[in-house]
Design an enzyme around this catalytic site. Structure first.
Site, mmCIF file in Angstrom:
data_model
loop_
_atom_site.group_PDB
_atom_site.id
_atom_site.type_symbol
_atom_site.label_atom_id
_atom_site.label_comp_id
_atom_site.label_asym_id
_atom_site.label_seq_id
_atom_site.Cartn_x
_atom_site.Cartn_y
_atom_site.Cartn_z
ATOM 1 N N CYS A 73 1.124 -1.240 -0.591
ATOM 2 C CA CYS A 73 -0.165 -0.327 0.377
ATOM 3 C C CYS A 73 0.751 1.157 -0.073
ATOM 4 O O CYS A 73 1.559 1.434 0.758
ATOM 5 C CB CYS A 73 -0.945 -0.105 0.929
ATOM 6 S SG CYS A 73 -1.893 1.378 1.175
ATOM 7 N N ARG A 76 -0.275 4.759 3.363
ATOM 8 C CA ARG A 76 -0.060 4.562 4.698
ATOM 9 C C ARG A 76 0.835 5.799 5.449
ATOM 10 O O ARG A 76 0.289 5.801 6.677
ATOM 11 C CB ARG A 76 0.784 3.681 5.168
ATOM 12 C CG ARG A 76 0.541 1.897 4.496
ATOM 13 C CD ARG A 76 1.551 1.148 4.566
ATOM 14 N NE ARG A 76 2.405 1.323 3.088
ATOM 15 C CZ ARG A 76 3.882 0.434 3.449
ATOM 16 N NH1 ARG A 76 3.896 -0.688 4.538
ATOM 17 N NH2 ARG A 76 4.382 -0.037 2.317
ATOM 18 N N TRP A 246 -9.112 5.148 0.188
ATOM 19 C CA TRP A 246 -9.542 6.394 -1.315
ATOM 20 C C TRP A 246 -9.134 5.725 -2.241
ATOM 21 O O TRP A 246 -7.697 5.413 -2.493
ATOM 22 C CB TRP A 246 -9.445 7.630 -1.368
ATOM 23 C CG TRP A 246 -8.176 8.323 -0.226
ATOM 24 C CD1 TRP A 246 -6.898 8.864 -1.313
ATOM 25 C CD2 TRP A 246 -8.414 8.346 1.290
ATOM 26 N NE1 TRP A 246 -5.859 9.322 -0.215
ATOM 27 C CE2 TRP A 246 -6.023 8.697 0.406
ATOM 28 C CE3 TRP A 246 -8.442 8.327 2.508
ATOM 29 C CZ2 TRP A 246 -6.140 8.803 2.378
ATOM 30 C CZ3 TRP A 246 -7.459 8.523 3.846
ATOM 31 C CH2 TRP A 246 -6.191 8.640 3.417
ATOM 32 N N GLU A 251 -5.443 3.818 -10.090
ATOM 33 C CA GLU A 251 -6.624 2.468 -10.375
ATOM 34 C C GLU A 251 -7.361 2.592 -11.019
ATOM 35 O O GLU A 251 -7.590 0.764 -11.646
ATOM 36 C CB GLU A 251 -6.233 2.930 -8.301
ATOM 37 C CG GLU A 251 -5.991 2.480 -7.641
ATOM 38 C CD GLU A 251 -5.977 3.053 -6.192
ATOM 39 O OE1 GLU A 251 -6.661 2.134 -5.382
ATOM 40 O OE2 GLU A 251 -6.279 3.600 -5.345
#
Length: 419
Positions: A73, A76, A246, A251
């Site tokens: 991720c 973070r 979010w 993406e």
């Protein structure tokens, strides 16, 4: 291999609990006497019952630590802001569905997206284990098509859509049908629940300069709530713990809409722009990809919905690394997942050769699909990103994880990347 459907024995569980409580209480600035009293109580509880129950404070901080530890991720930096909704009291499928709808509404927050996790009861008793069958709480259906009907929707959802249709749900067969929630408890038959109208704030895509862009008919939903992973905290596993951050614009633009295995809309964007697609040397894919991502950013901002661009996200990750270094903690990271899918070499992560997966706990873990035993009857071979339905992950054995890496790499990061 330590699969997630195999519970640790008592000694292992006590050891995992001690490691978590020690780290958690230290981070929460609790005293040594508080920690020792809690550990003594946990040891007694585990010996008597075979398990133990986290306090709300432990559950909250443990879930936040799991986000902080997630090696895939990029987002973070804000791990400490995760809202943890304790739904361990939910007993029926209806109560679970209501909690999930509340999660979506709370996370959406009128467009000011909040990172949220809803944690249902732990899975020590298989006959009472709650499973959410959806990969994400909100996702579009996929229809492979046949000789008479062309394919439509999201190819990554073909498999699950077939399962939903077998259960009795029927969509319109279009590109953007929102799938129902499917929930099972223990050995009970799964129940499906339609997503209430108006709960999802879908965003039609427009472009800041290309007036004809709406002709493409593209849209997307604002909150990616991953719902099929297991949360592990101190040896206790929660098989139903949906969570969201979010979106990063790539993406949606680069992966969901741009990938050839997903909506594959780059050719349509290129044609709208009047680009020459006769040869790769025209770089039509790159130009279409850029404008598609610009459209995503523009549309979300016009709608007042939170989103981050990949350059800002990469800068935020560097700040997260610096923040963790000041706390004396090493950052776990997978380089191939943290670099964005567009212009990665222009981000500071590109040249970071220090990243490595530390296999930290608490953590999010992959688990077998809840509908794995229905795949042959519903859809035949899997078409969903993520590979074999029998894939398990979350092993503590690096060698075993290496064997799974090829399939697991195609799966989703809990808060960012893919799907």
């Amino acid at each position: 291999m330590n699969r997630i459907d195999q519970q640790p024995n008592i000694d292992e569980l006590i050891g995992q609990a001690e490691a978590f409580i020690t780290a958690c209480y230290q981070e929460l600035d609790k005293s040594e006497s508080e920690r020792e009293r809690r550990l003594a109580h946990i040891r007694e509880e585990v010996i008597l019952t075979g398990t133990y129950i986290h306090t709300e404070e432990e559950l909250t901080h443990g879930a936040r630590m799991a986000w902080r530890h997630n090696s895939r991720c990029i987002g973070r930096l804000f791990w400490h802001s995760l809202t943890v909704l304790d739904a361990r009291g939910a007993e029926t499928a209806e109560e679970v569905a209501e909690a999930l709808f509340r999660h979506v509404e709370h996370a959406n927050n009128g467009g000011r997206i909040r990172p949220v996790i809803t944690v249902f009861r732990s899975g020590e008793q298989p006959d009472r284990a709650i499973r959410i069958w959806n990969h994400q709480l909100i996702r579009y259906a996929g229809y492979p098509g046949d000789g008479e009907q062309p394919r439509a929707g999201d190819p990554a959802s073909d498999e699950f859509t077939a399962v939903c249709r077998k259960l009795g749900w029927q969509g319109t067969g279009g590109d953007f049908d929102i799938l129902p929630l499917v929930i099972s408890i223990g050995g009970e038959e799964p129940r499906w629940f339609p997503v209430p109208p108006g709960l999802v704030q879908e965003i039609p895509l427009t472009h800041p300069e290309i007036g004809r862009f709406p002709e493409l008919g593209l849209r997307w939903y604002p909150v990616p709530v991953v719902s099929d992973m297991c949360l592990e905290i101190g040896g206790i596993r929660y098989p139903a713990a949906p969570f969201n951050g979010w979106y990063m614009e790539t993406e949606i633009g680069s992966r969901n809409l741009g990938d050839t295995e997903r909506y594959n809309r780059l050719p349509a964007v290129a044609d709208l722009l009047g680009l020459d697609r006769s040869a790769n040397t025209s770089l039509w894919k790159d130009r279409a990809l850029l404008e598609l991502n610009r459209a995503v950013l523009h549309s979300f901002k016009q709608a007042g919905v939170s989103i981050v661009d990949h350059h800002t996200a990469a800068d935020q990750f560097v700040r997260f690394q610096e923040q963790e270094k000041r706390q004396g903690r090493e950052v776990s990271g997978k380089w191939g997942w943290l670099i964005p899918p567009m212009s990665p070499s222009s981000t500071p992560i590109w040249n970071d050769n220090t990243l490595r997966d530390l296999h930290l706990s608490p953590r999010f873990m992959y688990q077998q699909k809840a509908y794995a035993d229905r795949l042959d009857a519903a859809a035949g071979p899997s078409s969903e990103a993520g590979g074999s339905a029998s894939l398990h992950a979350g092993t503590d054995d690096p060698a075993a994880e290496s064997e799974q890496q090829g399939a697991a790499e195609a799966m989703t990061c809990p808060f960012h990347h893919l799907h």
